[in-house]
Design an enzyme around this catalytic site. Structure first.
Site, short mmCIF file in Angstrom:
data_model
loop_
_atom_site.label_atom_id
_atom_site.label_comp_id
_atom_site.label_asym_id
_atom_site.label_seq_id
_atom_site.Cartn_x
_atom_site.Cartn_y
_atom_site.Cartn_z
N TRP A 185 0.86 -1.18 0.00
CA TRP A 185 0.00 0.00 0.00
C TRP A 185 0.90 1.23 0.00
O TRP A 185 1.78 1.36 0.87
CB TRP A 185 -0.89 -0.05 1.25
N ASP A 196 -0.55 -5.84 9.51
CA ASP A 196 -1.61 -4.90 9.11
C ASP A 196 -2.86 -5.72 8.78
O ASP A 196 -2.87 -6.49 7.83
CB ASP A 196 -1.14 -4.09 7.90
N LYS A 237 -13.50 -0.95 6.54
CA LYS A 237 -14.12 -1.80 5.53
C LYS A 237 -15.21 -2.69 6.11
O LYS A 237 -16.35 -2.69 5.65
CB LYS A 237 -13.05 -2.65 4.83
#
Length: 398
Positions: A132, A212, A247
């Site tokens: 990312w 993560d 999310k």
């Protein structure tokens, strides 16, 4: 004297720039595969019903808007820790795990970066290649030396051997950032044997894992996606985990996340937490309350949690169906085999294998928007128009 005269303009964030370009595009048949948000069959990013119900309860019951503490909502921290580590984890009985609430998963990463820089001086951090993009800037901005291990190569295949070889060379004590599931940006996840091989190197090289965990529930399920995290927590004395509620709870703009710490004993955990509270005080003072209160309400109520779990299952199933459907739609164009990896990947994102020129042509010819690397947010696709999307991809692949 003009104080700002020497300040230069920096390029805008490419994903936010895509949002703006998409908004300006008047083509009614456009596709937004750039921004990392879940979309339903109507093309909307919905608020889960469990969230709406929890919010209504809070409106009726909440009696204050006073500050929460430096570690945030205690109920949120406890319940998110149980969601990530499992409610039966021995870490809780021995008081070896604790959570600090943060403004989203990005805030958790920033807190982790500052903690490493201030409390573990001289440690570098290893990121997957690719990763990312914000990972790069957050850790470099904290002054850490950033190195990379291979993850997905030019052939758009998972490179586990390259990853393991690089980690074998990592200096002892360095931090290695790992994606628990639904790897961003590639969608390629490690298998259980791969995770065990990584764990073996982490032990031998005395590396500190920072996992993560931004997409719990979007890969194979809420419990299944936590497998690697719980393996590392059970096998290692120390561990950092960043968790995001953006999310799976749909709380994107409410910025709800946590940094979880697992320590070798209860006393050392309190030392670490004191440092995190001190660092957080200088970053954001205290975290925002609303999203955390919503999550705590849902996870603390069996009926709401059951409703939310089913909603996560529906979101995950929709993404999986879109992946399979797109590959099937590519079959008449002779491209199903070339893009078969899309159906095998996990989570919202896919490293499609399209190059920057093909991405540009998709945008200019067909109003299909995705990141220049070829990363597509599959959750942004329209199930009713997969044939149209497949035809556009076939056009730029000729």
């Amino acid at each position: 004297m003009m104080h700002f005269a020497a300040i230069a303009r920096v390029p805008g964030d490419p994903i936010l720039g895509l949002m703006e370009a998409y908004a300006r595009d008047g083509n009614p048949a456009k596709f937004d595969l750039g921004v990392g948000v879940f979309k339903d069959a109507q093309g909307l990013t919905p608020i889960p019903a469990a969230v709406k119900q929890a919010e209504q309860r809070l409106v009726e019951r909440q009696a204050t808007k006073s500050y929460v503490g430096g570690h945030g909502d205690a109920a949120f921290g406890r319940l998110v820790s149980e969601l990530v580590l499992g409610s039966d984890s021995t870490l809780f009985k021995s008081q070896r795990a604790g959570a600090t609430q943060t403004p989203g998963g990005t805030g958790a990463l920033r807190l982790a970066a500052e903690f490493i820089a201030h409390c573990l001086p001289g440690r570098g951090i290893w990121l997957s290649d690719p990763t990312w993009p914000i990972h790069e800037t957050i850790f470099a901005g904290a002054g850490l030396k950033v190195s990379h291990y291979p993850y997905v190569g030019a052939d758009n295949r998972l490179n586990v051997d390259g990853m393991l070889a690089a980690l074998e060379r990592a200096p002892q004590g360095d931090v290695v950032l790992l994606h628990a599931c639904c790897h961003n940006p590639t969608g390629f996840d490690l298998g259980q044997d791969d995770w065990r091989a990584v764990l073996d190197i982490v032990k031998r090289r005395n590396l500190l894992p920072l996992i993560d965990f931004a997409y719990q529930g979007f890969g194979d399920g809420l419990e299944e996606d936590a497998w690697a995290v719980r393996l590392f927590a059970a096998e290692l004395p120390e561990l950092l985990i960043t968790s995001s509620c953006s999310k799976n709870f749909g709380l994107y703009r409410d910025r709800t996340g946590a940094l979880l710490v697992c320590s070798h004993d209860a006393e050392k955990l309190q030392d670490v937490r004191s440092q995190l509270a001190f660092i957080a005080r200088n970053l954001w003072s205290t975290p925002p309350d609303h999203g955390a209160a919503v999550v705590a309400e849902i996870l603390g109520d069996p009926a709401l949690k059951a409703l939310w779990t089913e909603e996560v299952n529906v979101m995950r199933q929709r993404i999986a169906e879109l992946r399979v459907g797109l590959v099937q739609a590519l079959e008449p164009h002779g491209l199903a085999e070339r893009f078969a990896h899309i159906a095998a990947q996990r989570g919202m994102f896919s490293y499609t294998g399209l190059n920057p020129e093909q991405v540009r042509l998709l945008r200019e010819r067909h109003s299909v928007y995705m990141v220049g690397t070829g990363r597509a947010n599959i959750a942004g696709a329209d199930a009713k128009r997969l044939e149209q999307l497949a035809a556009a991809i076939a056009d730029v692949c000729r």
